[in-house]
Design an enzyme around this catalytic site. Sequence first.
Site, mmCIF file in Angstrom:
data_model
loop_
_atom_site.group_PDB
_atom_site.id
_atom_site.type_symbol
_atom_site.label_atom_id
_atom_site.label_comp_id
_atom_site.label_asym_id
_atom_site.label_seq_id
_atom_site.Cartn_x
_atom_site.Cartn_y
_atom_site.Cartn_z
ATOM 1 N N PHE A 65 -29.558 8.307 -10.838
ATOM 2 C CA PHE A 65 -29.525 8.959 -9.522
ATOM 3 C C PHE A 65 -30.975 9.268 -9.122
ATOM 4 O O PHE A 65 -31.336 10.392 -8.781
ATOM 5 C CB PHE A 65 -28.665 10.232 -9.523
ATOM 6 C CG PHE A 65 -27.265 10.007 -10.042
ATOM 7 C CD1 PHE A 65 -26.292 9.456 -9.225
ATOM 8 C CD2 PHE A 65 -26.936 10.332 -11.347
ATOM 9 C CE1 PHE A 65 -25.003 9.242 -9.700
ATOM 10 C CE2 PHE A 65 -25.650 10.118 -11.833
ATOM 11 C CZ PHE A 65 -24.685 9.570 -11.009
ATOM 12 N N ASP A 99 -30.014 3.896 -8.834
ATOM 13 C CA ASP A 99 -29.472 4.617 -7.683
ATOM 14 C C ASP A 99 -28.516 3.691 -6.937
ATOM 15 O O ASP A 99 -28.637 2.462 -7.041
ATOM 16 C CB ASP A 99 -30.587 5.087 -6.750
ATOM 17 C CG ASP A 99 -30.145 6.224 -5.837
ATOM 18 O OD1 ASP A 99 -30.282 7.395 -6.241
ATOM 19 O OD2 ASP A 99 -29.648 5.944 -4.734
ATOM 20 N N SER A 100 -27.610 4.284 -6.177
ATOM 21 C CA SER A 100 -26.664 3.467 -5.409
ATOM 22 C C SER A 100 -27.299 2.890 -4.151
ATOM 23 O O SER A 100 -26.759 1.948 -3.562
ATOM 24 C CB SER A 100 -25.443 4.307 -5.024
ATOM 25 O OG SER A 100 -25.840 5.398 -4.206
ATOM 26 N N ASP A 145 -29.206 13.283 -12.653
ATOM 27 C CA ASP A 145 -29.312 14.216 -11.525
ATOM 28 C C ASP A 145 -28.362 13.772 -10.417
ATOM 29 O O ASP A 145 -28.787 13.346 -9.336
ATOM 30 C CB ASP A 145 -30.759 14.263 -11.027
ATOM 31 C CG ASP A 145 -30.973 15.303 -9.944
ATOM 32 O OD1 ASP A 145 -30.150 16.236 -9.851
ATOM 33 O OD2 ASP A 145 -31.947 15.178 -9.185
ATOM 34 N N CYS A 179 -25.464 20.159 -9.403
ATOM 35 C CA CYS A 179 -25.810 20.930 -8.202
ATOM 36 C C CYS A 179 -24.559 21.418 -7.491
ATOM 37 O O CYS A 179 -24.622 21.874 -6.353
ATOM 38 C CB CYS A 179 -26.683 20.110 -7.251
ATOM 39 S SG CYS A 179 -25.865 18.659 -6.570
#
Length: 401
Positions: free
Chosen positions: A233, A255-256, A305, A345
């Site tokens: 991420f 990451d996407s 993350d 988060c």
Amino acid sequence: MQRITGQLTLKRGREKSVLNRHPWLFSGAIGRVEGKPQSGDLVQVLDSNGRFLATGTFNPHSQIRVRLLSWDVDEQIDAAFWNGRLQQAHKHRQQLQLEPATTAYRLVNAEADGLPGLIVDKYGEFLVMQSLTAGIEAQKKTILTAINQIWQPKGIVERSDADVRAKEGLPTIRRVASGEPPPDTLVIQENGILFGVNLLGGHKSGFYLDQRENRTAVCQPQHVANKNVLNVFAYTGGFGLYAIANGAQQVTHVDSSYNALELAEQNVERNGWKRPQDEYLAGDAFDILRHYRDNNQRFDLIVLDPPKFAHSQRDVPYACRGYKDLNWLALQLLTPGGLLATFSCSGLISAELFQKVLFGAAVDANRQVQIIQTLSQGPDHPVLLTFPESAYLKGFLCRVS
């Protein structure tokens, strides 16, 4: 001055949270509404005996029916009130002395700064504002005037596009609210490292400002020098750039988003680093981790993350399964003695619950895990003791054997 248009009387025995100065009042606590308050209007909150408790902004469309602003019956909610709260936030950020090495950080952290629903982030000469509640929306013109007077930015971008706006009955807004538009890619500094950010199109307000101290803590030279790092991420580089700055041998960014990874690669070049050995992989993080596991790939440090998994209470079981699977996969990829930096988060996932999830992942992965440091949001994202929900970011730096 904003006029008080209604009074809300609480059900008997439901005043405790207000007396404890929690800034949210839910609809279920309200027994009676007098007057005809509209969305964003000021209302007084009374206990069941009619005694004044607090003043706040009303929203009939939200389960959080009132956002409390003041517990002083004589305090006027006017332009001077908003200016005073913003000035106080400004003073507290100045005391952190982040500049000049860091030019991007949070100026106003909503409830934790006594301004429920208002977020203001600084990116060099530009500010990004988020209006997330009906109360802030109703006073946005006054607040924008005060923000311009206090910080005098070159321009203010409004990114009122978070999911919570829908729960407040508010439309999505993404615009230049005042001053000049920012460049498509604005270059900021964080602890001397350069990052390009997209204020109008990036995640959140453009960058994950709350991870600044954690990037420093996780990517110390003793953790990353000559090590093989997996940054999951990765967004626009974040932890990976800190690892490179401190001597990482090789960094893999996952990451996407192709666009985020493209900006991550540009950020590496922006800092003058030539890194042909690094990788940038766009795709589903779970699939990529499984691929690495099945091919016996190993890393010395893994950073997880992820975005928020739990948006409501009903999402918590699903979120815990997601966090467990993610950490279980990562634990299988670490070399003996390797480090895992793992974060959540999701405000609805407490640090205690997140630690339990990590424990379950460690048992299932058959790895011995030691927490060597607990991690949280930076000091520009303060936590208000009367509002524990403001402690949303939690993480652990772990040694895995």
